[in-house]
Design a protein around this motif. Structure first.
Motif, PDB file in Angstrom:
ATOM      1  N   MET A  85       8.740  50.760  64.098  1.00 11.81           N
ATOM      2  CA  MET A  85       8.987  49.609  63.274  1.00 11.81           C
ATOM      3  C   MET A  85       7.269  48.558  63.214  1.00 11.81           C
ATOM      4  O   MET A  85       7.214  47.815  62.501  1.00 11.81           O
ATOM      5  N   LEU A  89       6.298  49.126  59.089  1.00 10.44           N
ATOM      6  CA  LEU A  89       6.245  48.220  58.366  1.00 10.44           C
ATOM      7  C   LEU A  89       6.158  47.186  57.414  1.00 10.44           C
ATOM      8  O   LEU A  89       5.854  47.632  56.471  1.00 10.44           O
ATOM      9  N   PRO A 131      15.603  52.119  65.589  1.00  4.53           N
ATOM     10  CA  PRO A 131      17.087  50.828  66.122  1.00  4.53           C
ATOM     11  C   PRO A 131      17.738  51.265  66.860  1.00  4.53           C
ATOM     12  O   PRO A 131      19.028  51.452  67.052  1.00  4.53           O
ATOM     13  N   ALA A 156      15.007  40.476  57.271  1.00  7.07           N
ATOM     14  CA  ALA A 156      15.323  42.219  57.080  1.00  7.07           C
ATOM     15  C   ALA A 156      16.538  42.794  55.876  1.00  7.07           C
ATOM     16  O   ALA A 156      15.707  43.320  55.554  1.00  7.07           O
ATOM     17  N   LYS A 173      16.146  46.068  53.813  1.00 12.60           N
ATOM     18  CA  LYS A 173      16.639  46.661  53.909  1.00 12.60           C
ATOM     19  C   LYS A 173      16.851  48.136  53.351  1.00 12.60           C
ATOM     20  O   LYS A 173      16.720  49.287  54.266  1.00 12.60           O
ATOM     21  N   LEU A 205      13.769  49.037  55.945  1.00 13.35           N
ATOM     22  CA  LEU A 205      14.564  50.035  57.164  1.00 13.35           C
ATOM     23  C   LEU A 205      15.508  51.438  57.300  1.00 13.35           C
ATOM     24  O   LEU A 205      15.660  51.685  58.075  1.00 13.35           O
ATOM     25  N   SER A 206      16.705  51.222  56.011  1.00 13.43           N
ATOM     26  CA  SER A 206      17.481  52.342  56.129  1.00 13.43           C
ATOM     27  C   SER A 206      17.868  53.713  55.992  1.00 13.43           C
ATOM     28  O   SER A 206      17.563  54.390  56.807  1.00 13.43           O
ATOM     29  N   LEU A 216      13.468  54.616  58.478  1.00 16.49           N
ATOM     30  CA  LEU A 216      13.395  53.549  59.931  1.00 16.49           C
ATOM     31  C   LEU A 216      14.983  54.120  60.183  1.00 16.49           C
ATOM     32  O   LEU A 216      14.869  53.995  61.100  1.00 16.49           O
ATOM     33  N   PHE A 245      17.839  52.579  60.250  1.00 12.32           N
ATOM     34  CA  PHE A 245      19.047  51.676  60.605  1.00 12.32           C
ATOM     35  C   PHE A 245      19.599  51.844  59.650  1.00 12.32           C
ATOM     36  O   PHE A 245      20.248  51.906  58.630  1.00 12.32           O
ATOM     37  N   ILE A 284      21.496  46.887  60.123  1.00  7.52           N
ATOM     38  CA  ILE A 284      20.443  45.753  59.549  1.00  7.52           C
ATOM     39  C   ILE A 284      20.916  43.897  59.631  1.00  7.52           C
ATOM     40  O   ILE A 284      20.085  43.286  59.780  1.00  7.52           O
ATOM     41  N   THR A 292      19.996  42.692  62.493  1.00  8.49           N
ATOM     42  CA  THR A 292      17.937  42.552  63.474  1.00  8.49           C
ATOM     43  C   THR A 292      17.351  41.458  62.127  1.00  8.49           C
ATOM     44  O   THR A 292      17.576  40.666  61.686  1.00  8.49           O
ATOM     45  N   LEU A 313      13.395  40.642  62.735  1.00  7.83           N
ATOM     46  CA  LEU A 313      12.110  40.594  62.392  1.00  7.83           C
ATOM     47  C   LEU A 313      10.841  40.523  63.302  1.00  7.83           C
ATOM     48  O   LEU A 313      11.392  39.248  63.673  1.00  7.83           O
TER      49      LEU A 313
END
Length: 315
Positions: free
Chosen positions: A43, A46, A189, A248, A252, A255-256, A259, A261, A266, A269, A271
């Protein structure tokens, strides 16, 4: 036959070489530089990922390459061999490298929550319940450090628990889920996935009041590429501002894909509260240094002031 003297010819040749050299030097000095930064799927990366997606690097006129690593060892090897100018790293790793002779500077803190998570079958509901329980750690790393800080916050020490060394995060996660260990330290995650499956988050570094990761650069890179690093932080702060005003759901894709997730995580989540560029608080660095000294991992005369460089901090 006229006698040919070489002196004028040599003089002309020398002058030509001088101008060619100056021309090449001018070309080299004006050629664009690239900033090479190592990141991992966490994270704290990000704001930079957002800056890349939103075109903030181009906006500030920066040529940057983000090198993605899936192993801290690979990242550290790339940094120590100077194949990258800097990287995101936890304070324990940065201090160990500095103490080991790598001429680096910590130029800012990052925001990345790490959690102490207990198995839903362990009957652990608070940090105090960890006494005599099995906690999985990666020895002498940031996970080990966070575990000790969490224990200390309720008057326990590492001698009050049974530490089990498990280095890989996915393995620790699976063992927690299968009730093979009582508790462990996890980043997202994985922490959110464990919570979503019924495990209990006991605390986090945020709740304990300290940050644990930051950005470091080789001193040589700071000297040679200070303008680029300044631009990187401009874009980083733009990424932070974006995250403060979006959820988030708006990131996404990052994140997907970046990272790992899962979709269902998500949606739940929150942030982190990302902050513009700043140095770690003194207590965060001091507590890390003291912990490493107590373990005999660095010398007692380690100089804290040699670690930090504040020139890129947002005024």
């Amino acid at each position: 036959m006229k006698k040919i003297t070489l002196l004028p010819i040599l003089a002309v040749f020398a002058i030509s070489l001088f101008f060619i050299s100056c021309s090449n030097s001018s070309k080299n000095s004006s050629s664009p530089q690239t900033l090479n930064l190592g990141v991992m799927s966490s994270m704290d990366y990000l704001p930079l990922a957002v800056a890349q997606r939103e075109g903030y690097f181009e906006k500030v006129g920066l040529d940057i390459k983000l090198h993605k690593f899936y192993s801290a060892n690979d990242r550290d090897a790339a940094f120590q061999s100077e194949n990258i100018d800097g990287c995101i790293i936890d304070y324990t790793g940065a201090i160990l490298q500095k103490a080991g002779g790598i001429d680096l500077k910590l130029t800012s803190k990052c925001d990345a929550p790490f959690y102490i998570v207990a198995s839903n079958k362990s009957n652990i509901n608070t940090l105090s319940n960890l006494k005599d329980k099995q906690i999985a750690v990666s020895k002498n790393t940031v996970i080990d450090f966070i575990t000790d800080m969490a224990l200390n916050s309720v008057g326990l020490t590492d001698s009050d628990v049974k530490k089990v060394e498990i280095n890989k995060i996915p393995v620790r996660f699976e063992m927690l889920r299968n009730n093979k260990i009582d508790a462990t330290g996890l980043p997202n995650p994985f922490a959110l996935m464990a919570q979503n499956a019924g495990d209990k988050i006991l605390t986090s570094n945020d709740s304990l009041g300290f940050s644990i990761t930051g950005i470091v650069f080789h001193k040589k890179a700071i000297t040679d590429k200070s303008a680029l690093i300044t631009k990187m932080y401009e874009a980083y702060n733009m990424g932070v501002e974006y995250l403060k005003n979006h959820s988030a759901e708006n990131v996404k894709d990052i994140l997907s894909k970046e990272l790992g997730f899962p979709e269902e995580i998500i949606k739940e989540t929150q942030l982190p509260d990302y902050s513009p560029t700043q140095l770690p608080a003194d207590k965060e660095i001091v507590s890390t240094i003291d912990w490493l000294k107590n373990k005999g991992l660095i010398k007692s005369d380690f100089d804290q002031s040699s670690l930090l460089d504040a020139q890129f901090i947002r005024k």
